[in-house]
Design a protein around this motif. Sequence first.
Motif, PDB file in Angstrom:
ATOM      1  N   GLU A  15       0.818  -1.213   0.000  1.00  0.00           N
ATOM      2  CA  GLU A  15       0.000   0.000   0.000  1.00  0.00           C
ATOM      3  C   GLU A  15       0.850   1.261   0.000  1.00  0.00           C
ATOM      4  O   GLU A  15       0.338   2.353  -0.304  1.00  0.00           O
ATOM      5  N   GLU A  50     -10.646   7.969  -3.284  1.00  0.00           N
ATOM      6  CA  GLU A  50      -9.878   7.596  -2.098  1.00  0.00           C
ATOM      7  C   GLU A  50      -9.493   8.835  -1.289  1.00  0.00           C
ATOM      8  O   GLU A  50      -9.659   8.882  -0.060  1.00  0.00           O
ATOM      9  N   ALA A  62     -10.874   9.918   2.470  1.00  0.00           N
ATOM     10  CA  ALA A  62      -9.927  10.205   3.552  1.00  0.00           C
ATOM     11  C   ALA A  62     -10.158  11.604   4.112  1.00  0.00           C
ATOM     12  O   ALA A  62     -10.054  11.836   5.321  1.00  0.00           O
ATOM     13  N   ILE A  84     -12.422   2.862   5.023  1.00  0.00           N
ATOM     14  CA  ILE A  84     -11.371   2.039   4.414  1.00  0.00           C
ATOM     15  C   ILE A  84     -11.497   2.137   2.898  1.00  0.00           C
ATOM     16  O   ILE A  84     -12.603   2.072   2.350  1.00  0.00           O
ATOM     17  N   GLU A  86      -9.916   7.514  10.905  1.00  0.00           N
ATOM     18  CA  GLU A  86      -9.062   6.524  10.246  1.00  0.00           C
ATOM     19  C   GLU A  86      -9.573   6.218   8.841  1.00  0.00           C
ATOM     20  O   GLU A  86     -10.769   6.030   8.631  1.00  0.00           O
ATOM     21  N   CYS A  87      -8.679   6.140   7.847  1.00  0.00           N
ATOM     22  CA  CYS A  87      -9.071   5.748   6.485  1.00  0.00           C
ATOM     23  C   CYS A  87      -7.881   5.133   5.752  1.00  0.00           C
ATOM     24  O   CYS A  87      -7.311   5.737   4.835  1.00  0.00           O
ATOM     25  N   PRO A  88      -7.475   3.918   6.124  1.00  0.00           N
ATOM     26  CA  PRO A  88      -6.346   3.282   5.453  1.00  0.00           C
ATOM     27  C   PRO A  88      -6.731   2.760   4.073  1.00  0.00           C
ATOM     28  O   PRO A  88      -7.903   2.485   3.791  1.00  0.00           O
ATOM     29  N   VAL A  97      -6.117  -0.513   1.672  1.00  0.00           N
ATOM     30  CA  VAL A  97      -5.786  -1.914   1.933  1.00  0.00           C
ATOM     31  C   VAL A  97      -5.888  -2.713   0.634  1.00  0.00           C
ATOM     32  O   VAL A  97      -6.921  -2.674  -0.041  1.00  0.00           O
ATOM     33  N   GLY A 135      -1.198  -6.336   4.590  1.00  0.00           N
ATOM     34  CA  GLY A 135      -1.901  -5.277   5.311  1.00  0.00           C
ATOM     35  C   GLY A 135      -3.284  -5.696   5.759  1.00  0.00           C
ATOM     36  O   GLY A 135      -3.715  -5.393   6.878  1.00  0.00           O
ATOM     37  N   LEU A 192      -4.536  -5.802   9.586  1.00  0.00           N
ATOM     38  CA  LEU A 192      -5.538  -4.849  10.044  1.00  0.00           C
ATOM     39  C   LEU A 192      -6.833  -5.525  10.475  1.00  0.00           C
ATOM     40  O   LEU A 192      -7.371  -5.218  11.545  1.00  0.00           O
TER      41      LEU A 192
END
Length: 342
Positions: free
Chosen positions: A140, A158, A162, A173, A258-260, A262, A308, A312
Amino acid sequence: MHSTILVTGGAGYIGSHTLVALLEDGHRVVVLDDLSNASPAALARVGEIAGKPVQLIRGDVRDGALLDQIFAMHPIDCVLHLAGVKAVGESVANPQKYFEINTQGSLALFSAMQRAGVARAVFSSTATVYGAPEFVPLTEAAALRPESPYATSKLAVEYMLAGFARAHSWRAINLRYFNPVGAHPSGRIGEDPLGEPANLFPYIAQVAGKRRQILSIFGNDYPTADGTCERDYIHVCDLAAGHVAAVNYLLNHAMPGECPAVNLGTGQAYSVLQVLAQWQATCGFDIAHQIAPRRAGDVPSYFANPAGAQSLFGWRARQDLARMCADHWAWQQQNPHGYNAD
């Protein structure tokens, strides 16, 4: 206590399989889909498989008034945003369509969520945001270099998600898919592309099923083990399980803001010839194919580092290439003309 999930684009290939996984996990679902690239028969079959009816709201994700009505009528706990258009070649020819549907549609959805106080979202993104990779497997943290309006529209969403997460303390996510293939093991739901398939698996399936005459393999002189391009193929049911794991993570563990991003892939690269060989073993006969010139934009090898997702939210792909081919072939045999029979 299980939750109510709004699934945009839920009647599509990935959406229908994800609905089954959500329902089997005990969640309630509401589907928003305009059926521009999907069939209501898929939702009826999801209901058969899961033993629960699926509620469809037919409409456009860009319709703010409809979105407000949906959020007012249903106690939505999390949004799973799958709706969008996804053909790379078409996006090059018609970028306006991709930014209007993918990017503006997502903005309309996120804005309606904020108005309604819904603060959890999973976004269906794509590994094409990485562009031509410098190194594989892709983590990532790899450079983001989208090379088509499709990939650019996805990356814009994305960033947008975020931004909403940071500004409004959402839990979110971005899931970056590699190459979804296969079908539900029942053979009742699967991939039903409109027109000529743009991806390898459905094209092979239609050649094997005599809907098309021959498979073209674009280039056999790449710097790979057998000269053909290598890709990370992931069983659609594994992908669906990844969505459920992401939703449950947001509901139970994620931190506000939070906004990973993945990756959802297997970490294994298969070449076109390897895929063809497994398909032939599955079918029990040779599949007509020919070598054609390279296509512009194809890269030699493209596959994920999926660590990841494991770290997670405890997800990893479980199905191998043989199962992917067997399930996709079962779908093709049972539904030679897709959902048209319904």
